[in-house]
Design an enzyme around this catalytic site. Structure first.
Site, PDB file in Angstrom:
ATOM      1  N   HIS A  18       0.792  -1.372   0.141  1.00 53.63           N
ATOM      2  CA  HIS A  18      -0.009  -0.069  -0.016  1.00 53.63           C
ATOM      3  C   HIS A  18       0.741   1.228  -0.159  1.00 53.63           C
ATOM      4  O   HIS A  18       0.589   2.231  -0.787  1.00 53.63           O
ATOM      5  CB  HIS A  18      -1.028  -0.057   1.226  1.00 53.63           C
ATOM      6  CG  HIS A  18      -1.869  -1.002   1.281  1.00 53.63           C
ATOM      7  ND1 HIS A  18      -2.072  -1.877   2.298  1.00 53.63           N
ATOM      8  CD2 HIS A  18      -2.840  -1.560   0.436  1.00 53.63           C
ATOM      9  CE1 HIS A  18      -3.183  -2.873   2.016  1.00 53.63           C
ATOM     10  NE2 HIS A  18      -3.474  -2.837   0.839  1.00 53.63           N
ATOM     11  N   LYS A  42     -18.827  -5.656   9.539  1.00 51.43           N
ATOM     12  CA  LYS A  42     -17.762  -6.474   9.529  1.00 51.43           C
ATOM     13  C   LYS A  42     -16.641  -6.169  10.607  1.00 51.43           C
ATOM     14  O   LYS A  42     -16.260  -5.156  11.042  1.00 51.43           O
ATOM     15  CB  LYS A  42     -16.993  -6.406   7.929  1.00 51.43           C
ATOM     16  CG  LYS A  42     -17.616  -7.089   6.885  1.00 51.43           C
ATOM     17  CD  LYS A  42     -16.261  -7.255   5.836  1.00 51.43           C
ATOM     18  CE  LYS A  42     -17.196  -7.294   4.503  1.00 51.43           C
ATOM     19  NZ  LYS A  42     -16.303  -6.889   3.285  1.00 51.43           N
ATOM     20  N   ARG A  91      -2.734  -6.269  -8.526  1.00 49.26           N
ATOM     21  CA  ARG A  91      -1.658  -6.901  -8.400  1.00 49.26           C
ATOM     22  C   ARG A  91      -1.752  -8.272  -9.572  1.00 49.26           C
ATOM     23  O   ARG A  91      -0.553  -8.911  -9.980  1.00 49.26           O
ATOM     24  CB  ARG A  91      -1.758  -7.829  -7.014  1.00 49.26           C
ATOM     25  CG  ARG A  91      -1.036  -7.098  -5.840  1.00 49.26           C
ATOM     26  CD  ARG A  91      -1.604  -7.592  -4.764  1.00 49.26           C
ATOM     27  NE  ARG A  91      -3.062  -7.297  -4.404  1.00 49.26           N
ATOM     28  CZ  ARG A  91      -3.578  -7.559  -3.214  1.00 49.26           C
ATOM     29  NH1 ARG A  91      -3.034  -8.208  -2.620  1.00 49.26           N
ATOM     30  NH2 ARG A  91      -4.874  -7.490  -3.089  1.00 49.26           N
ATOM     31  N   SER A 129      -2.972  -8.195   2.730  1.00 50.48           N
ATOM     32  CA  SER A 129      -3.270  -7.984   4.259  1.00 50.48           C
ATOM     33  C   SER A 129      -3.761  -9.221   4.840  1.00 50.48           C
ATOM     34  O   SER A 129      -3.516  -9.611   6.015  1.00 50.48           O
ATOM     35  CB  SER A 129      -4.560  -6.993   4.366  1.00 50.48           C
ATOM     36  OG  SER A 129      -3.755  -5.646   3.736  1.00 50.48           O
TER      37      SER A 129
HETATM   38  P1  ADP Z   1      -9.998  -3.578  -0.102  1.00 51.70           P
HETATM   39  O1  ADP Z   1     -10.568  -4.433   0.891  1.00 51.70           O
HETATM   40  O2  ADP Z   1     -10.659  -2.304  -0.369  1.00 51.70           O
HETATM   41  O3  ADP Z   1      -9.705  -4.488  -1.126  1.00 51.70           O
HETATM   42  P2  ADP Z   1      -7.063  -3.471   0.740  1.00 51.70           P
HETATM   43  O4  ADP Z   1      -6.836  -2.897   2.047  1.00 51.70           O
HETATM   44  O5  ADP Z   1      -7.147  -4.965   0.423  1.00 51.70           O
HETATM   45  O6  ADP Z   1      -8.835  -3.088   0.414  1.00 51.70           O
HETATM   46  O7  ADP Z   1      -6.454  -3.019  -0.510  1.00 51.70           O
HETATM   47  C1  ADP Z   1      -6.577  -1.684  -1.094  1.00 51.70           C
HETATM   48  C2  ADP Z   1      -5.991  -1.461  -2.303  1.00 51.70           C
HETATM   49  O8  ADP Z   1      -4.619  -1.680  -2.263  1.00 51.70           O
HETATM   50  C3  ADP Z   1      -6.798  -2.399  -3.376  1.00 51.70           C
HETATM   51  O9  ADP Z   1      -6.697  -1.604  -4.556  1.00 51.70           O
HETATM   52  C4  ADP Z   1      -5.661  -3.436  -3.521  1.00 51.70           C
HETATM   53  O10 ADP Z   1      -5.604  -4.132  -4.995  1.00 51.70           O
HETATM   54  C5  ADP Z   1      -4.147  -2.706  -3.296  1.00 51.70           C
HETATM   55  N1  ADP Z   1      -3.224  -3.593  -2.790  1.00 51.70           N
HETATM   56  C6  ADP Z   1      -3.131  -4.462  -1.780  1.00 51.70           C
HETATM   57  N2  ADP Z   1      -2.049  -5.088  -1.587  1.00 51.70           N
HETATM   58  C7  ADP Z   1      -1.190  -4.639  -2.750  1.00 51.70           C
HETATM   59  C8  ADP Z   1       0.280  -4.587  -3.177  1.00 51.70           C
HETATM   60  N3  ADP Z   1       0.845  -5.668  -2.504  1.00 51.70           N
HETATM   61  N4  ADP Z   1       0.538  -4.059  -3.954  1.00 51.70           N
HETATM   62  C9  ADP Z   1      -0.176  -3.105  -4.757  1.00 51.70           C
HETATM   63  N5  ADP Z   1      -1.222  -2.882  -4.447  1.00 51.70           N
HETATM   64  C10 ADP Z   1      -1.977  -3.454  -3.278  1.00 51.70           C
END
Ligand code: ADP
Length: 150
Positions: A18, A42, A91, A129
């Site tokens: 992120h 949630k 990703r 995550s």
């Molecule tokens: P959500 O529940 O809204 O998908 P996340 O916190 O999982 O939220 O992810 C937020 C954003 O960051 C999403 O667009 C996701 O694709 C992106 N993201 C998550 N991990 C990575 C990573 N390792 N590299 C690039 N983008 C990422």
């Protein structure tokens, strides 16, 4: 006109993947607001308040990075902030399928809202995550995946 972008996500937890997206977004936008989406129905693993504090700590030397938590629809929050751009990270193709439909939904709510996708840096592509939460739950040290100290 100032280009304000909202980077929305659950950030449960906020990872180096992120962080990479935020830092790269700063080369395109004047201000990046990291929005922690809170869905009261949630249960989170890491409290939104804690994440907000940690993310703020990670970007303390970047005055054009802001952090906020929100409930409800992302497009409504973007409109409230006057952020006409949503940033999302891609990703893989699974991310693409999902992101494609949310971005259509967001556009339905606010026509001017553009989603900008940044392709993940290869070294960070495997960071998720979900996996980090699992490691933490079973006592593994996750510090190396996070841009702050827990
Ligand atoms: P959500 O529940 O809204 O998908 P996340 O916190 O999982 O939220 O992810 C937020 C954003 O960051 C999403 O667009 C996701 O694709 C992106 N993201 C998550 N991990 C990575 C990573 N390792 N590299 C690039 N983008 C990422």
């Amino acid at each position: 006109m100032k280009k304000i972008a909202l980077f929305p996500g659950s950030f449960d937890p906020f990872t180096k993947g992120h962080e990479d997206i935020v830092l790269r977004s700063l080369t395109i936008f004047d201000e990046v607001i990291i929005g922690i989406g809170v869905n009261t129905a949630k249960k989170r693993y890491f409290e939104a308040e804690l994440m907000e504090k940690k993310i703020r700590e990670a970007f303390k030397s970047y005055p054009n990075v802001k952090v906020a938590s929100y409930e409800g629809l992302t497009a409504h929050f973007a409109k409230k902030l006057d952020a006409k751009f949503l940033i999302r990270g891609l990703r893989n193709t699974t991310d693409f399928e999902y992101e494609n439909s949310i971005s259509q939904g967001n556009k339905f709510i606010w026509k001017e809202l553009e989603t900008v996708f940044l392709v993940t840096s290869p070294s960070l592509a495997a960071l998720s995550s979900t996996i980090i939460r699992e490691l933490h739950r079973y006592g593994e040290n996750i510090e190396e995946f996070l841009p702050y100290k827990l």
